[in-house]
Design a protein around this motif. Structure first.
Motif, PDB file in Angstrom:
ATOM      1  N   GLN A 144      28.763  -0.489  14.518  1.00 41.66           N
ATOM      2  CA  GLN A 144      28.731   0.678  15.393  1.00 41.66           C
ATOM      3  C   GLN A 144      29.366   0.398  16.752  1.00 41.66           C
ATOM      4  OE1 GLN A 144      24.668   2.049  15.586  1.00 41.66           O
ATOM      5  NE2 GLN A 144      24.517   2.277  13.349  1.00 41.66           N
ATOM      6  N   ALA A 145      29.367  -0.866  17.158  1.00 41.85           N
ATOM      7  CA  ALA A 145      29.835  -1.211  18.508  1.00 41.85           C
ATOM      8  C   ALA A 145      31.356  -1.263  18.620  1.00 41.85           C
ATOM      9  CB  ALA A 145      29.240  -2.557  18.943  1.00 41.85           C
ATOM     10  N   TYR A 146      32.048  -1.571  17.526  1.00 41.27           N
ATOM     11  CA  TYR A 146      33.491  -1.830  17.617  1.00 41.27           C
ATOM     12  C   TYR A 146      34.269  -1.057  16.561  1.00 41.27           C
ATOM     13  CZ  TYR A 146      31.787  -5.674  20.426  1.00 41.27           C
ATOM     14  OH  TYR A 146      31.139  -6.405  21.381  1.00 41.27           O
ATOM     15  N   ASN A 147      35.478  -0.651  16.955  1.00 42.11           N
ATOM     16  CA  ASN A 147      36.353   0.052  16.024  1.00 42.11           C
ATOM     17  C   ASN A 147      36.807  -0.867  14.892  1.00 42.11           C
ATOM     18  OD1 ASN A 147      38.087   2.240  15.125  1.00 42.11           O
ATOM     19  ND2 ASN A 147      39.786   0.994  15.911  1.00 42.11           N
ATOM     20  N   ARG A 148      37.136  -2.115  15.256  1.00 36.85           N
ATOM     21  CA  ARG A 148      37.452  -3.146  14.268  1.00 36.85           C
ATOM     22  C   ARG A 148      36.534  -4.319  14.547  1.00 36.85           C
ATOM     23  NH1 ARG A 148      41.944  -3.139  11.269  1.00 36.85           N
ATOM     24  NH2 ARG A 148      42.159  -5.394  11.372  1.00 36.85           N
ATOM     25  N   TYR A 149      35.934  -4.860  13.534  1.00 37.27           N
ATOM     26  CA  TYR A 149      34.894  -5.860  13.767  1.00 37.27           C
ATOM     27  C   TYR A 149      34.903  -6.919  12.661  1.00 37.27           C
ATOM     28  CZ  TYR A 149      32.483  -2.961  10.321  1.00 37.27           C
ATOM     29  OH  TYR A 149      32.164  -2.271   9.188  1.00 37.27           O
ATOM     30  N   THR A 150      34.257  -8.038  12.970  1.00 37.11           N
ATOM     31  CA  THR A 150      34.106  -9.144  12.028  1.00 37.11           C
ATOM     32  C   THR A 150      32.617  -9.430  11.859  1.00 37.11           C
ATOM     33  OG1 THR A 150      36.209 -10.141  12.675  1.00 37.11           O
ATOM     34  CG2 THR A 150      34.621 -11.579  11.590  1.00 37.11           C
TER      35      THR A 150
ATOM     36  N   GLY B  68      37.491 -13.982  18.686  1.00 33.17           N
ATOM     37  CA  GLY B  68      36.149 -14.494  18.430  1.00 33.17           C
ATOM     38  C   GLY B  68      35.457 -13.579  17.452  1.00 33.17           C
ATOM     39  N   THR B  69      34.344 -14.039  16.896  1.00 33.99           N
ATOM     40  CA  THR B  69      33.581 -13.203  15.968  1.00 33.99           C
ATOM     41  C   THR B  69      32.233 -12.909  16.622  1.00 33.99           C
ATOM     42  OG1 THR B  69      32.843 -15.201  14.800  1.00 33.99           O
ATOM     43  CG2 THR B  69      34.789 -14.095  13.956  1.00 33.99           C
ATOM     44  N   VAL B  70      31.146 -13.255  15.965  1.00 32.62           N
ATOM     45  CA  VAL B  70      29.814 -13.126  16.559  1.00 32.62           C
ATOM     46  C   VAL B  70      29.052 -14.403  16.242  1.00 32.62           C
ATOM     47  CG1 VAL B  70      29.747 -10.611  16.389  1.00 32.62           C
ATOM     48  CG2 VAL B  70      28.835 -11.996  14.506  1.00 32.62           C
ATOM     49  N   PRO B  71      28.067 -14.781  17.061  1.00 32.76           N
ATOM     50  CA  PRO B  71      27.293 -15.994  16.790  1.00 32.76           C
ATOM     51  C   PRO B  71      26.124 -15.721  15.849  1.00 32.76           C
ATOM     52  CG  PRO B  71      26.665 -15.085  18.919  1.00 32.76           C
ATOM     53  CD  PRO B  71      27.770 -14.206  18.384  1.00 32.76           C
ATOM     54  N   HIS B  72      25.601 -16.788  15.266  1.00 31.11           N
ATOM     55  CA  HIS B  72      24.416 -16.652  14.424  1.00 31.11           C
ATOM     56  C   HIS B  72      23.243 -16.085  15.219  1.00 31.11           C
ATOM     57  CE1 HIS B  72      26.768 -19.770  12.204  1.00 31.11           C
ATOM     58  NE2 HIS B  72      26.334 -19.087  11.164  1.00 31.11           N
TER      59      HIS B  72
ATOM     60  N   SER C 114      45.545 -18.225  18.695  1.00 34.30           N
ATOM     61  CA  SER C 114      44.684 -17.664  19.721  1.00 34.30           C
ATOM     62  C   SER C 114      43.709 -18.724  20.199  1.00 34.30           C
ATOM     63  CB  SER C 114      43.912 -16.464  19.160  1.00 34.30           C
ATOM     64  OG  SER C 114      43.118 -16.878  18.058  1.00 34.30           O
ATOM     65  N   THR C 115      42.966 -18.383  21.253  1.00 31.61           N
ATOM     66  CA  THR C 115      41.916 -19.247  21.782  1.00 31.61           C
ATOM     67  C   THR C 115      40.631 -18.455  21.912  1.00 31.61           C
ATOM     68  OG1 THR C 115      41.236 -20.677  23.629  1.00 31.61           O
ATOM     69  CG2 THR C 115      42.553 -18.739  24.180  1.00 31.61           C
TER      70      THR C 115
ATOM     71  N   VAL D 202      45.548 -19.892  12.551  1.00 32.87           N
ATOM     72  CA  VAL D 202      44.516 -20.826  13.009  1.00 32.87           C
ATOM     73  C   VAL D 202      44.126 -20.433  14.423  1.00 32.87           C
ATOM     74  CG1 VAL D 202      43.968 -23.221  13.591  1.00 32.87           C
ATOM     75  CG2 VAL D 202      45.354 -22.713  11.559  1.00 32.87           C
ATOM     76  N   ALA D 203      42.831 -20.242  14.646  1.00 33.13           N
ATOM     77  CA  ALA D 203      42.309 -19.958  15.979  1.00 33.13           C
ATOM     78  C   ALA D 203      41.707 -21.227  16.558  1.00 33.13           C
ATOM     79  CB  ALA D 203      41.256 -18.854  15.911  1.00 33.13           C
TER      80      ALA D 203
END
Length: 465
Positions: free
Chosen positions: A222-228, A200-204, A184-185, A159-160
């Motif tokens: 393309q921006a991150y090695n691991r991404y959501t 965190g992830t990304v916003p709409h 996490s926070t 749970v974040a």
């Protein structure tokens, strides 16, 4: 016009009636040694227990409590206090003793979480600041522990804490939520200050920034090695196919890995099952599904009981505000712990039990200790001088003596979290449940019951045996 942030003045972190009451105490020459208990009358959210937090903030408040010349000028302006009383306040520092349950302890209703003994005016003036520190942090830590408990039904799920934008007090919320089991926070300031994992992830809004969802997903990949990737900006079932195509290309051309996808709205059960099916068909079994969107412990439990394919949760509003549930008629938003005088020793050394007799708000007099059965069969609240029950664990620990911190009273946050998780794991399941059928047994010793009857007689009330 630039407005500065409000300052915190420890000496003014009281309610108006505290210096007013201290003034009456000063005028009448009554400033003997008083003992106050801090406790909650009920457990929050319809549960059985409280997860104790906020002690560090409470002790920091006690240590910092003093009146500056500017604050005394303010008090003199709003109230016609005698100058000699203000002179006393100028030199007032806490000189007493505090015993407390360590942060991460499990407490139950009517058990003293904290016991303060000091000259009456010192103990009284600290009331509101101590209560504020314990009330909010304990409420949030307890809420977090319940959310994490709901999320771990069947298998471990993280749970974040996503509460910053709607939290009552964001830094306190982040710290207490971590004690309660959040992994996490989202709040970077809390991650920096308390050394917490930040997630965190990304916003709409980022998805909407691009002409197409595919273009947005490509930019993130393309921006991150691991991404959501966030799937529910338009249509999560369409978006998962786009996400899979982007993920496979990014893995092949860049070596970048899609770690997770997040859904924040809609039919979380049906959509998560569809998304899981598509990911598995594409060979992306490692990709986790995260869910958020006005969740709490009851909604998480319902999702999992309905078979939702969700691997982790992000919880914001309900956690940050310590909310209850309108649908279930469960109150929340505050803890309501109280701080009550229970013992007094006057200037001549005469001792007096102190009691309030007001139905459900009645108090228990005397300086107390709390002992817990090693298998959590019961807790015993008794007078400090009564012998400890054999084999039971003492719960109150000395944290301040003669106004000074007892060494080791403020362990690192990592140790507090570890203690909390150990206690929650040891708590019998029937008391850990979101809704309990019976309260945890808290028994008051015979000596304490006798003292209560004696204290009641002093004020002219006869209690039943």
């Amino acid at each position: 016009m630039h407005r500065r942030a409000p300052s915190v003045h420890p000496g003014l972190m009281t309610d108006m009636y505290h210096p007013d009451a201290a003034y009456v105490s000063w005028r009448t020459g009554r400033n003997g040694l008083a003992t106050f208990d801090l406790y909650a009358r009920t457990a929050p959210f319809g549960g059985a227990y409280l997860l104790v937090a906020g002690l560090e903030a409470a002790l920091e408040f006690v240590q910092s409590f003093r009146y500056t010349e500017e604050e005394l000028t303010f008090l003199a302006r709003i109230r016609d206090y005698d100058a000699a009383f203000l002179d006393e306040l100028a030199n007032l520092r806490f000189t007493g003793e505090i015993l407390a349950m360590p942060e991460g302890s499990i407490a139950f209703p009517n058990e003293p979480i904290l016991r303060v003994t000091a000259p009456f005016r010192e103990a009284l003036l600290l009331e509101a600041g101590i209560l504020q520190a314990i009330n909010l942090a304990t409420l949030i830590a307890t809420k977090a522990s319940r959310i994490v408990y709901a999320a771990q039904q069947g298998q471990p799920r993280r749970v974040a804490e996503f509460a910053f934008r709607r939290a009552q007090e964001p830094m306190t919320v982040a710290r207490a939520a971590y004690i309660g089991g959040c992994a996490s926070t989202s709040l970077l300031n809390a991650a920096y200050e308390f050394r917490l994992p930040a997630t965190g992830t990304v916003p709409h809004a980022l998805i909407e920034l691009f002409d197409s969802e595919e273009e947005a997903f490509e930019a993130v990949a393309q921006a991150y090695n691991r991404y959501t990737l966030l799937l529910d900006t338009y249509d999560p079932r369409r978006a998962i196919h786009t996400a899979i195509e982007v993920a496979l290309r990014a893995q092949e051309t860049l070596g970048h890995t899609l770690a997770a996808v997040r859904i924040d709205s809609g039919d979380l059960v049906a959509d998560s099952l569809y998304i899981r099916e598509q990911l598995d068909k594409a060979g992306l079994q490692h990709v986790r599904i995260l869910a958020s969107g006005d969740l709490d412990e009851w909604k998480i439990l319902e999702l999992l009981q309905a078979g939702a394919a969700i691997d982790a949760f992000g919880v914001g509003t309900a956690l940050g505000s310590g909310a209850g549930s309108v649908e279930r008629g469960i109150a929340g938003g505050s803890l309501g712990a109280v701080y009550k005088e229970v013992w007094y020793v006057d200037e001549n050394g005469t001792e007096y039990p102190k009691v309030k007799l007001a139905h459900e708000k009645s108090t228990w007099p005397g300086k107390k200790e709390i002992y817990r059965h090693p298998q959590w069969e019961e807790d015993v609240v008794q007078l400090a001088h009564e012998p400890a029950p054999a084999g039971y664990h003492r719960l109150l620990k000395p944290v301040m003596r003669n106004g000074e911190m007892v060494p080791g009273s403020l362990p690192p946050l990592s140790e507090i979290r570890e203690l909390a998780q150990q206690n929650l794991a040891a708590l019998p399941e029937k008391y850990r449940a979101l809704t309990v059928q019976e309260p945890y047994p808290v028994h008051f010793s015979e000596g304490l019951q006798v003292l209560r009857r004696q204290a009641a007689r002093i004020v002219g009330v006869e209690l039943a045996e």
